[in-house]
Design an enzyme around this catalytic site. Structure first.
Site: not given
Ligand code: 13P
Length: 261
Positions: A10-12, A102, A104, A174, A180, A220, A241-242
């Site tokens: 997920n590149w956000k 998600h 967010e 999650e 993050g 993470s 994510g990251g």
């Molecule tokens: P991180 O891997 O950056 O913690 O993000 C997780 C995430 O929200 C994937 O959707």
């Protein structure tokens, strides 16, 4: 029955369509170098909407073994919904997965279990596999009610879906406090909730549906912890994510089965 592991990046709101070309190519060449076997993992790229066309063209042109996902979708078919993107727009681009709910989107855009359920149903009716996100915040974790809280989200977001639909979709656990933050849940934390989710699916539907639904952990995830997380019996993949923005990292995550657990 064996569930095929699924790693989704997920590149956000990172990486524009020009940068996407470099990231996808680097990822592909790293995986080719390291002899990744695509039969062993589904690898899904989930870029921002504006990158979908570019990534699709790369996948088709170079016959890359990636699947394409979107980060969100409208629960409406079409019409006066400024700023929204429909399932038919996504299917035209060969999008086969979509993240719904998600944390967010829940936190910053007010998405409720009802909205997320409607989005999941809409995606399924268009032949797109939803990745339904659930998970508790830090306050709930501290209270110790994280399992019940998360199962409540599972019940709400799966409402009125059939056993056949649920068997084919993905649920991503999650924990918000691990997203993050570098604060990764322990493999046992991940297993506790992912196992409870599978039991809940068995209770809501039946054993066959529970055995078939794929459950991801997200928060993470990195090359250094993915193998231990994937060693848990009810974790079938990761939503990343990251680390998905770093080709070497995401390539290692996709090849988690070659890493020492
Ligand atoms: P991180 O891997 O950056 O913690 O993000 C997780 C995430 O929200 C994937 O959707």
């Amino acid at each position: 029955m064996t569930r095929k592991p699924i790693m989704a990046g997920n590149w956000k709101m990172n990486i524009d369509h020009i940068e996407a070309t470099g990231l996808v190519e680097k990822l592909h060449y790293t995986l080719v170098d390291k002899e990744w076997d695509p039969k062993k993992t589904d690898a899904v790229l989930i870029p921002p909407f504006t990158d979908l066309r570019t990534v699709r063209t790369l996948i088709d042109g170079d016959r890359l073994n990636f699947q394409l996902g979107a980060q969100n979708v409208s629960e409406h078919d079409n019409g006066a919904y400024t700023g929204e993107i429909s399932t038919s727009m996504l299917t035209k681009l060969g999008v086969t997965y979509v993240v719904v709910g998600h944390s967010e989107r829940r936190q910053y855009f007010g998405e409720t279990d009802e909205i997320i359920n409607a989005k999941a149903a809409k995606a399924l009716s268009a032949g797109i596999t939803p990745i339904i996100c659930v998970g508790e915040g830090l306050d709930i974790r501290k209270e110790g009610t994280h399992v019940e809280y998360t199962l409540n989200q599972v019940r709400g977001t799966l409402a009125n879906l059939t056993a056949e639909q649920v068997a084919g979709l993905v649920i991503a656990y999650e924990p918000v406090w691990a997203i993050g933050t570098g604060e990764v849940a322990t493999p046992e934390d991940a297993q506790e909730v992912c196992g409870a989710i599978r039991q809940e699916v068995a209770a809501l539907y039946d054993e066959a549906t529970a055995e078939s639904v794929r459950i991801q952990y997200g928060g993470s995830v990195k090359s250094g912890n993915v193998a231990q997380i994937m060693a848990q019996p009810d974790v079938d993949g990761c939503l990343v994510g990251g680390a998905s923005l770093q080709p070497d990292e995401f390539a290692a995550i996709v090849r988690f089965y070659q890493l020492p657990a």
